[in-house]
Motif scaffolding. Structure first.
Motif, short mmCIF file in Angstrom:
data_model
loop_
_atom_site.label_atom_id
_atom_site.label_comp_id
_atom_site.label_asym_id
_atom_site.label_seq_id
_atom_site.Cartn_x
_atom_site.Cartn_y
_atom_site.Cartn_z
N LEU A 152 -5.20 -31.54 36.41
CA LEU A 152 -4.16 -32.17 35.59
C LEU A 152 -2.98 -32.60 36.44
O LEU A 152 -2.38 -33.66 36.22
N GLU A 153 -2.63 -31.78 37.45
CA GLU A 153 -1.51 -32.12 38.33
C GLU A 153 -1.79 -33.37 39.16
O GLU A 153 -0.90 -34.16 39.43
N ARG A 154 -3.04 -33.55 39.55
CA ARG A 154 -3.39 -34.67 40.43
C ARG A 154 -4.00 -35.84 39.67
O ARG A 154 -4.42 -36.83 40.26
N GLY A 155 -4.08 -35.73 38.36
CA GLY A 155 -4.66 -36.78 37.55
C GLY A 155 -3.62 -37.74 36.98
O GLY A 155 -2.43 -37.44 36.91
N VAL A 156 -4.07 -38.92 36.59
CA VAL A 156 -3.25 -39.97 35.98
C VAL A 156 -4.05 -40.53 34.79
O VAL A 156 -5.26 -40.80 34.94
N PRO A 157 -3.37 -40.71 33.64
CA PRO A 157 -1.96 -40.40 33.33
C PRO A 157 -1.76 -38.89 33.16
O PRO A 157 -2.72 -38.15 32.95
N LYS A 158 -0.52 -38.48 33.24
CA LYS A 158 -0.20 -37.07 33.07
C LYS A 158 -0.48 -36.66 31.63
O LYS A 158 -0.11 -37.35 30.68
N SER A 159 -1.18 -35.53 31.52
CA SER A 159 -1.57 -35.07 30.20
C SER A 159 -1.86 -33.58 30.27
O SER A 159 -1.95 -33.00 31.36
N ASP A 160 -1.98 -32.98 29.10
CA ASP A 160 -2.36 -31.56 29.04
C ASP A 160 -3.83 -31.39 28.72
O ASP A 160 -4.29 -30.27 28.49
N ARG A 161 -4.58 -32.52 28.69
CA ARG A 161 -6.00 -32.46 28.40
C ARG A 161 -6.79 -33.23 29.46
O ARG A 161 -6.46 -34.37 29.79
N LEU A 162 -7.85 -32.61 29.98
CA LEU A 162 -8.68 -33.27 30.99
C LEU A 162 -9.37 -34.50 30.43
O LEU A 162 -9.64 -35.47 31.16
N GLY A 163 -9.67 -34.51 29.17
CA GLY A 163 -10.36 -35.63 28.56
C GLY A 163 -9.56 -36.91 28.51
O GLY A 163 -10.12 -37.97 28.18
N ARG A 164 -8.26 -36.84 28.83
CA ARG A 164 -7.41 -38.03 28.83
C ARG A 164 -7.16 -38.59 30.23
O ARG A 164 -6.58 -39.66 30.38
N VAL A 165 -7.58 -37.88 31.27
CA VAL A 165 -7.35 -38.32 32.65
C VAL A 165 -8.29 -39.48 32.98
O VAL A 165 -9.50 -39.39 32.75
N ARG A 166 -7.72 -40.57 33.51
CA ARG A 166 -8.52 -41.74 33.86
C ARG A 166 -8.66 -41.93 35.38
O ARG A 166 -9.59 -42.58 35.84
N SER A 167 -7.73 -41.38 36.17
CA SER A 167 -7.78 -41.50 37.64
C SER A 167 -7.44 -40.15 38.25
O SER A 167 -6.46 -39.50 37.82
N LEU A 168 -8.23 -39.73 39.25
CA LEU A 168 -8.04 -38.40 39.85
C LEU A 168 -8.12 -38.51 41.37
O LEU A 168 -9.08 -39.06 41.92
N ASP A 169 -7.10 -37.98 42.05
CA ASP A 169 -7.02 -38.00 43.51
C ASP A 169 -7.25 -36.60 44.06
O ASP A 169 -6.38 -35.73 43.96
N LEU A 170 -8.43 -36.38 44.64
CA LEU A 170 -8.76 -35.10 45.29
C LEU A 170 -8.97 -35.30 46.79
O LEU A 170 -9.71 -34.55 47.42
N CYS A 210 -17.14 -32.17 34.38
CA CYS A 210 -17.73 -32.91 33.26
C CYS A 210 -16.78 -32.99 32.06
O CYS A 210 -17.03 -33.76 31.13
N ARG A 211 -15.69 -32.23 32.10
CA ARG A 211 -14.68 -32.32 31.03
C ARG A 211 -13.81 -33.55 31.19
O ARG A 211 -13.03 -33.90 30.29
N LEU A 212 -13.94 -34.25 32.32
CA LEU A 212 -13.18 -35.48 32.56
C LEU A 212 -13.94 -36.65 31.93
O LEU A 212 -14.44 -37.55 32.60
N THR A 213 -14.04 -36.66 30.63
CA THR A 213 -14.92 -37.58 29.91
C THR A 213 -14.47 -39.03 29.98
O THR A 213 -15.28 -39.93 29.76
N LYS A 214 -13.20 -39.29 30.27
CA LYS A 214 -12.69 -40.67 30.33
C LYS A 214 -12.39 -41.11 31.77
O LYS A 214 -11.80 -42.17 31.97
N LEU A 215 -12.80 -40.32 32.75
CA LEU A 215 -12.45 -40.61 34.15
C LEU A 215 -13.12 -41.90 34.61
O LEU A 215 -14.34 -42.07 34.48
N GLN A 216 -12.31 -42.81 35.17
CA GLN A 216 -12.82 -44.09 35.67
C GLN A 216 -12.70 -44.23 37.18
O GLN A 216 -13.43 -45.01 37.79
N GLU A 217 -11.78 -43.49 37.81
CA GLU A 217 -11.58 -43.59 39.25
C GLU A 217 -11.43 -42.20 39.85
O GLU A 217 -10.63 -41.39 39.37
N LEU A 218 -12.22 -41.93 40.91
CA LEU A 218 -12.19 -40.62 41.57
C LEU A 218 -12.11 -40.82 43.07
O LEU A 218 -12.93 -41.54 43.66
N ASP A 219 -11.14 -40.16 43.70
CA ASP A 219 -10.96 -40.25 45.16
C ASP A 219 -11.30 -38.90 45.79
O ASP A 219 -10.56 -37.92 45.61
#
Length: 613
Positions: free
Chosen positions: A10-28, A44-53
């Motif tokens: 959640l800290e590294r995801g965008v947009p900022k949210s309290d739910r993993l299912g709302r994160v669309r971009s994640l920088d790892l 697998c809880r990142l159901t809306k994720l579109q971009e992963l680094d």
């Protein structure tokens, strides 16, 4: 980096949210992640994720069940990935970055283009050309697998069990269905396997009640040319490509750059006795080229400004990754005027080590057939040095160490570990003759002189240059230079048996082969041991081919006249391969282990590729 947590995502995801299912971009990126840190149950809880680094980590693979069904952009640069088939789970992927993964090759780019139908960009570049290439390869391989199926089925008998036939067909298709350059062989074998499995699913396996035989007419063979040996039929060879890949500034007018050496990449397929290679490395001027013989494509070109390369040699290193997995690297060693050895990672396309081996130019080099990291270098300083190049560290750097120094009384021109005991003796053709050294590493002395000098007629002195030297089988050696106009075949075992304590030993000659009467030197001979073939070029641009299998067991004294060649390949007339070709010297000629391709180097900056019909 430890285990990933929902809070960290959640800290590294965008947009900022309290739910993993709302994160669309994640920088790892840059988190030193290992493959085991990627928890599918969490990701697998990142159901809306579109971009992963995931770039700049230490990933060797990705879990097969991440469940990121909406993923469109994936960055995996600068990791340790060795397989891309796991990416097939991301069917909506449009952009993919895989740069900086040293174990991935062009084959993997083709695989992802085949597996990901919506892919638009690979490594920041338009993927359309790669996708088109995959489509062409796919169509051709499907046709060839179908043709192989028909041929395979025609040879089956009714006693064959269906399950075994299915497994045998898949193995047979992988081994025998080929298309495209050698650099794509991994992809074509992988794709041939998929096509073969699909073929089994599409066509029910019905074995005929009577055995059908697949017959074919023998290839038509031309008669032996006039004056040539009648003991063996002539081999049908055709000129395929004429390349000027070493020209300065790629100029077609450059006919002066000297080409010095070439070597086929050995086939590293373990357990496959029929494996062979169609990839050849050539050196000359400031460049080393790696060429696919089937297509004539220069797969890789390495330049070192100010250098002039004289010799190349291949080895394959087993590299252990940080996670303990083993990888196989093809390494090409190249050396020349500066006395340095460059270790080239061919598939990755970079130089990963330089050994400052000698203060003078290196004339030739070769790897030990028994130890993949042991390299012999021979220099104009009249020394031969045995190195252990080691294996590259995690930064892909070599740390070479010196094992032995062998002193010679003249400049060594060709190196040849003794086939039956490569860990004990090394032969060298030198300006002053043929010499042998003890190279056993369990002996205390680390600097040694020549143990034995060989002479080629009783009572003579070893004064003549030996500029060609190679084993034809475990015992028989072909050498050139000691007698004008001939190539000598002699027995190592019989010669060594008569040595006693002598330092000057006459070789036991089995046969002499007729060659050009020229007084010119440095036409290097080569052999194809699996086929019993000896090859040598000449000053007229011809390639002399000898099938010597009938001579290898000859125990009686050689006949007075030298044996004629089986065939002489003449330099093609202008217009061959669509290019004007002038008559030239052939300095060196080599063949792959199956003798299906032959590469010849000329003094007019032309690499000629021949193919066996």
């Amino acid at each position: 980096m430890g285990r990933l947590t929902a809070r960290l995502l959640l800290e590294r995801g965008v947009p900022k949210s309290d739910r993993l299912g709302r994160v669309r971009s994640l920088d790892l990126s840059g988190m030193e992640l290992l493959s085991e840190h990627l928890d599918p149950k969490l990701l697998c809880r990142l159901t809306k994720l579109q971009e992963l680094d995931l770039s700049n980590n230490q990933l060797e693979t990705l879990p097969a069940n991440l469940g990121l069904s909406h993923l469109r952009i994936l960055h995996c640069s600068n990791n340790q990935l060795g397989d891309v088939t796991v990416l097939r789970q991301f069917l909506k992927l449009e952009e993919l970055s895989l740069e900086g993964n040293p174990f991935l090759t062009i084959n993997d780019n083709l695989k992802v283009s085949f597996l990901l139908p919506k892919l638009r960009k690979i490594n920041g570049k338009d993927a359309s050309s790669t996708c088109s290439q995959v489509e062409i390869l796919n169509q051709e391989l499907t046709i060839r697998v179908t043709a192989h199926w028909e041929k395979f089925m025609a040879a089956l008998g009714p006693e064959e069990k269906a399950e075994k036939v299915q497994a045998d067909f898949v193995k047979s298709a992988i081994r025998h269905v080929h298309y495209g350059p050698e650099s794509l062989s991994e992809f074509t074998q992988w794709r041939a396997r998929l096509a073969a499995v699909k073929r089994l699913g599409d066509v029910p396996l019905r074995l005929s009640s009577t055995k059908r035989m697949c017959t074919s007419l023998p290839a038509q063979v031309e008669g032996s040319p006039a004056g040539l040996s009648d003991s063996q039929p002539a081999l049908q060879m055709e000129p395929l490509h004429f390349l000027q890949c070493h020209s300065r500034n790629n100029s077609p007018q450059d006919l002066k750059t000297q080409l010095w050496a070439c070597a086929f990449e050995p086939a590293w397929e373990e357990g496959c006795s029929e494996a062979t290679s169609q990839t050849v490395a050539t050196c000359g001027g400031e460049a080393v080229c790696v060429i696919d013989c089937q297509t004539g494509i220069v797969l890789h070109k390495y330049k070192a400004p100010g250098e002039e390369f004289f010799s190349v040699a291949w080895t394959a290193l087993t590299v252990v990754t940080q996670a303990g997995h083993k990888k196989r690297w093809s390494i090409l060693a190249a050396a020349g005027l500066r006395g340095q050895v460059r270790l080239l990672h061919v598939r990755a396309g970079f130089c990963c080590g330089v050994i400052r081996a000698h203060k003078k130019a290196i004339a030739t080099l070769c790897f030990s057939p028994n130890h993949e990291t042991h390299l012999f270098t021979a220099s104009y300083d009249k020394r031969i040095i045995l190195w252990d190049i080691g294996v590259p560290n995690h930064d892909y750097e070599f740390q070479a160490s010196q094992l032995l120094t062998l002193d010679s009384t003249s400049i060594p021109l060709r190196l040849c570990p003794v086939a039956s005991c490569p860990d004990a003796h090394l032969l060298a053709g030198c300006e002053g003759g043929c010499c042998c050294w003890d190279v056993r590493l369990d002996q205390p002395q680390k600097r040694r002189g020549c143990e034995v000098e060989f002479v080629f007629s009783e009572g003579s002195a070893p004064a003549r240059r030996v500029d060609g030297l190679a084993f034809v089988n475990e015992d028989v050696i072909a050498s050139k230079g000691n007698s004008p106009g001939t190539i000598c075949l002699w027995s190592w075992s019989q010669t060594w048996l008569h040595r006693g304590s002598q330092s000057l030993v006459a070789v036991v000659v089995l046969a002499r082969l007729q060659w050009s009467p020229t007084e010119l030197a440095y036409f290097s001979l080569s052999t194809c041991p699996d086929q019993g073939i000896v090859l040598c070029g000449d000053e007229e641009g011809s390639v002399w081919v000898y099938d010597v299998r009938h001579l290898l067991t000859q125990l009686s004294p050689p006949p007075a006249p030298p044996q004629a060649p089986t065939q002489i390949l003449k330099w093609p007339q202008p217009g061959a391969d669509g290019q004007p070709v002038t008559k030239t010297m052939v300095n060196m000629v080599v063949a792959n282990t199956a003798f299906t391709y032959l590469a010849a180097l000329t003094d007019s900056n032309i690499v000629a590729i021949w193919r066996r019909c």
